[in-house]
Scaffold this active site. Structure first.
Site, mmCIF file in Angstrom:
data_model
loop_
_atom_site.group_PDB
_atom_site.id
_atom_site.type_symbol
_atom_site.label_atom_id
_atom_site.label_comp_id
_atom_site.label_asym_id
_atom_site.label_seq_id
_atom_site.Cartn_x
_atom_site.Cartn_y
_atom_site.Cartn_z
ATOM 1 N NE ARG A 283 36.782 103.914 48.721
ATOM 2 C CZ ARG A 283 35.536 104.055 48.286
ATOM 3 N NH1 ARG A 283 34.507 103.781 49.057
ATOM 4 N NH2 ARG A 283 35.288 104.462 47.052
ATOM 5 C CD GLU B 81 35.147 110.696 48.000
ATOM 6 O OE1 GLU B 81 36.004 109.895 47.576
ATOM 7 O OE2 GLU B 81 34.560 110.569 49.071
ATOM 8 C CG HIS B 82 36.076 112.860 42.546
ATOM 9 N ND1 HIS B 82 36.109 112.128 41.389
ATOM 10 C CD2 HIS B 82 34.887 112.594 43.120
ATOM 11 C CE1 HIS B 82 34.975 111.457 41.259
ATOM 12 N NE2 HIS B 82 34.219 111.712 42.304
ATOM 13 C CG ASP C 120 42.063 108.541 43.939
ATOM 14 O OD1 ASP C 120 41.432 109.302 43.160
ATOM 15 O OD2 ASP C 120 41.755 107.341 44.110
ATOM 16 N N GLY D 270 28.199 97.574 44.201
ATOM 17 C CA GLY D 270 27.660 98.778 43.568
ATOM 18 C C GLY D 270 27.169 99.816 44.567
ATOM 19 N N GLY E 266 29.060 101.850 46.243
ATOM 20 C CA GLY E 266 30.068 102.900 46.434
ATOM 21 C C GLY E 266 31.016 102.564 47.574
ATOM 22 C CB SER F 35 35.879 100.030 47.398
ATOM 23 O OG SER F 35 36.200 101.271 46.938
ATOM 24 C CB SER F 36 32.018 95.507 46.043
ATOM 25 O OG SER F 36 31.456 96.122 44.916
ATOM 26 C CG ASP G 190 38.389 102.961 45.725
ATOM 27 O OD1 ASP G 190 38.379 103.938 46.489
ATOM 28 O OD2 ASP G 190 37.702 102.903 44.678
HETATM 29 C C1 GLA Z 1 36.230 105.959 43.018
HETATM 30 C C2 GLA Z 1 37.634 105.641 42.502
HETATM 31 C C3 GLA Z 1 38.712 106.187 43.441
HETATM 32 C C4 GLA Z 1 38.473 107.658 43.777
HETATM 33 C C5 GLA Z 1 37.015 107.898 44.197
HETATM 34 C C6 GLA Z 1 36.708 109.354 44.368
HETATM 35 O O1 GLA Z 1 35.995 105.267 44.211
HETATM 36 O O2 GLA Z 1 37.803 104.251 42.371
HETATM 37 O O3 GLA Z 1 39.985 105.997 42.873
HETATM 38 O O4 GLA Z 1 38.836 108.484 42.709
HETATM 39 O O5 GLA Z 1 36.101 107.347 43.255
HETATM 40 O O6 GLA Z 1 37.419 109.893 45.438
#
Ligand code: GLA
Length: 397
Positions: free
Chosen positions: A38, A44-45, A47, A132, A134, A136-137, A182
């Site tokens: 994703r 951002e930050h 959730d 790695g 960023g 969401s693997s 994610d």
């Molecule tokens: C990582 C976390 C998510 C979210 C983002 C920042 O991907 O796994 O839950 O907090 O950082 O938005």
């Protein structure tokens, strides 16, 4: 031409998964499942602060080929890492080696905890999703494993329950106190849609992406700074403590109009974190409206503003991401870039840019060469559409 993945290798990846499974386990797989990565367009930050987020599932994905083995164990092989492991189902599930297997162990444990039967099976994992980066693997591994278990047992989970089970796997087995953006993106993503997820009500709204002349360009800096996990946990704690100090359940409940009041109640660092969260919530709702009304320039402006806030107030960016965003800003709309920002947890990983399709070649050439002047390692590009959430590709049962 720089390293660009224009059409992630769907059919080739499926063939590879089948071939490796058959070679390792001496029979054909009975099920094939996929789970996408994703990117978060904005929000951002938020959730874990119960705010709104606006991610999309992307075309790069993890694929699992599997079949029951009639044993009381799970045998895994990762073609990505070139290593495998065996997990016993007769002993309590615990963290173990190799590191990547913990995302899977966590999902197996969650499945057991929910009272469902856990069959023995073999599985091979292949992927064109950078680990790695960023993207969401880890969530794709978790959700892919949950989807595999659904396919093997014929017992589907409720989608929200599935995403939350995967989030808990990450907390308990990988030690990251993440939110659930994610995992929700990986479960609820839809082709050519963005996912507006309200992390307070957990309501999901799919917003169609209608801008055919704009593409999502993911720019992977290929760096991951050591700070990532500890700083993430620290940001989360700071936000929770600030909410407590302000007398609200979460920062979602603190109105933007009362920011100056918050300033008088908090120390300078905590206040900057709160200012990011509160203004990012407003930007995310504004971005959802901009997408609905086709206000693309406004959407781009919000993305740039989000990056500024993450860099200056939330302090989760890094020199590489800042350079990517600075260069895209220099190109600007005339140069084909409407907006750009870091995406995901930060401290490395990827940025997401909104780019005019017809200027794409020029944009990545410019970015690649200008970026390499400062960071010789270079960047990797992925051009993607919004993809579907995790699914079963094939099941012989
Ligand atoms: C990582 C976390 C998510 C979210 C983002 C920042 O991907 O796994 O839950 O907090 O950082 O938005």
């Amino acid at each position: 031409m720089p390293a660009v993945s224009l059409n992630p290798s769907g059919p080739a990846l499926v063939a590879e998964a089948r071939r490796i499974f058959t070679a390792r386990f001496g029979r054909a797989p009975t099920q094939l499942v996929r789970a996408p990565g994703r990117v978060n367009l904005i929000g951002e930050h938020l959730d874990y602060n119960y705010g709104p987020v606006l991610p999309l599932a992307i075309e790069p994905q993890i694929l699992f080929a599997t079949a029951p083995n009639g044993l009381e164990c799970v045998r895994l092989w990762s073609a990505v890492f070139g290593e495998g492991c065996e997990i016993s189902l007769t002993e309590p599930l615990m963290r173990g080696e190799p590191g990547w297997s913990n995302y899977i162990r966590g999902v197996l444990a969650g499945w057991q905890r929910s009272g469902r039967t856990l069959p023995g099976f073999d599985a091979v994992i292949v992927s064109d999703l950078p680990a790695g980066g960023g993207l969401s693997s880890s969530a794709a591994l978790e959700v892919g494993m949950a989807t595999l278990l659904e396919a093997l047992t014929g017992a589907p989970l409720i989608p929200e329950e599935k995403a939350l089970l995967c989030q808990r796997a990450e907390h308990d087995f990988a030690g990251l106190p993440c939110g659930f953006m994610d995992q929700f993106a990986c479960v609820f993503g839809r082709a050519d849609h963005l996912l507006l997820l309200d992390c307070r009500s957990r309501e999901t709204t799919l917003i169609p992406w209608t801008a055919d002349d704009l593409v999502f360009l993911v720019i992977d800096t290929q760096v991951k700074h050591d700070l990532a996990t500890s700083a993430y946990a620290e940001r989360r704690r700071t936000c929770e403590a600030a909410a407590h100090r302000l007398g609200v359940t979460s920062l979602r409940d603190w109105p933007e109009a009362r920011l100056s009041e918050a300033e008088s109640l908090l120390d300078a660092v905590a206040f900057r974190r709160v200012r990011h969260v509160v203004t990012e919530i407003a930007r995310t709702f504004a971005a959802a409206s901009a997408i609905r009304t086709g206000a693309w320039s406004e959407l781009g402006r919000l993305m740039f503003a989000s990056h500024d806030s993450l860099r200056d107030d939330y302090e989760v960016s890094c020199a590489e991401l800042d350079e990517v965003v600075r260069l895209t800003q220099e190109l600007g709309e005339a140069g084909g870039v409407l907006g750009c920002r870091m995406t995901g947890g930060g401290f490395g990983g990827s940025a997401i840019a909104l780019v005019r399709r017809e200027q794409l070649g020029w944009v990545w050439e410019r970015l690649r060469s200008a970026y390499m002047c400062r960071f010789p390692r270079g960047v990797k590009f992925i051009v993607t559409r919004a993809a579907d959430g995790a699914s079963v590709l094939f099941s012989s049962q």
